[in-house]
Design an enzyme around this catalytic site. Structure first.
Site, PDB file in Angstrom:
ATOM      1  N   TYR A 160      38.348  43.263  42.567  1.00 26.30           N
ATOM      2  CA  TYR A 160      38.136  42.804  41.192  1.00 26.30           C
ATOM      3  C   TYR A 160      37.412  43.879  40.384  1.00 26.30           C
ATOM      4  O   TYR A 160      37.827  44.197  39.262  1.00 26.30           O
ATOM      5  CB  TYR A 160      37.338  41.497  41.196  1.00 26.30           C
ATOM      6  CG  TYR A 160      37.100  40.919  39.830  1.00 26.30           C
ATOM      7  CD1 TYR A 160      38.120  40.286  39.137  1.00 26.30           C
ATOM      8  CD2 TYR A 160      35.847  41.000  39.219  1.00 26.30           C
ATOM      9  CE1 TYR A 160      37.914  39.744  37.878  1.00 26.30           C
ATOM     10  CE2 TYR A 160      35.629  40.462  37.962  1.00 26.30           C
ATOM     11  CZ  TYR A 160      36.664  39.838  37.293  1.00 26.30           C
ATOM     12  OH  TYR A 160      36.450  39.309  36.050  1.00 26.30           O
TER      13      TYR A 160
ATOM     14  N   SER B  27      34.555  42.636  32.299  1.00 20.87           N
ATOM     15  CA  SER B  27      33.539  41.955  33.075  1.00 20.87           C
ATOM     16  C   SER B  27      32.404  42.934  33.319  1.00 20.87           C
ATOM     17  O   SER B  27      32.611  44.156  33.312  1.00 20.87           O
ATOM     18  CB  SER B  27      34.131  41.513  34.416  1.00 20.87           C
ATOM     19  OG  SER B  27      33.122  41.118  35.320  1.00 20.87           O
TER      20      SER B  27
END
Length: 168
Positions: A151, A138
């Site tokens: 995250y 990501s």
């Protein structure tokens, strides 16, 4: 790279990105071993893909070591030469508001599970001669962002794992 020569294990295949990736891989001629937690969603995805492109679909919870072992065994049986670690979880929350169980799940699913599945499959991927590991990251693996502390940490970790494994 010729995708028609790839046999891919796609984890997280039933999620939005997983479904789109599975459809794109199938359209390019890849053969697929699909994995996700929900057997009924796997069956629906399998029905949407061209006949013959799905070699198997295995419902598995990657938080369970036995399920990771089953995936590796299924990949061995299916002649998988490409592992695509896509399964993951995220939750928008200030770090102080994230409970311990959510934090542990995020680390386990986003970082530990891809590392362990890769480890289990490395002998097979190396023996294939053209084996590949694709760990889907990501942008949050390169930039810290408020509300996504845990995250981001897992995706930073996955990026470090990729770098080190590639060099190893």
């Amino acid at each position: 790279m010729r995708l028609d020569q790839r046999v891919c294990l796609v984890t997280g295949a039933t999620g939005g990105i997983g479904q789109a990736l599975s459809q794109a891989l199938a359209a390019a001629g890849a053969r697929l071993l699909l994995s996700g937690r929900d057997a009924s969603r796997l069956a629906r995805l399998r029905e949407q893909l061209p006949d013959g492109c799905v070699i198997d679909a295995i419902a598995a919870d990657q938080l369970e070591p036995a399920d990771l072992a089953r995936l590796a065994e299924g990949a061995q049986r299916g002649g998988v030469n490409t592992l695509i670690n896509l399964a993951g979880v995220n939750r928008l929350a200030l770090f102080e508001d994230l409970d311990g169980a959510e934090l542990a799940t995020m680390v386990a699913l986003n970082l530990t599970a891809p590392m362990r599945l890769t480890q289990l499959m490395l002998p097979q991927l190396k023996a294939a001669g053209n084996g590949l590991v694709v760990n889907v990251g990501s942008a949050f693996g390169s930039i810290g962002h408020p509300g996504y502390v845990a995250y981001c940490a897992t995706k930073f970790g996955l990026r470090g794992f990729n770098e080190a494994l590639r060099r190893e």
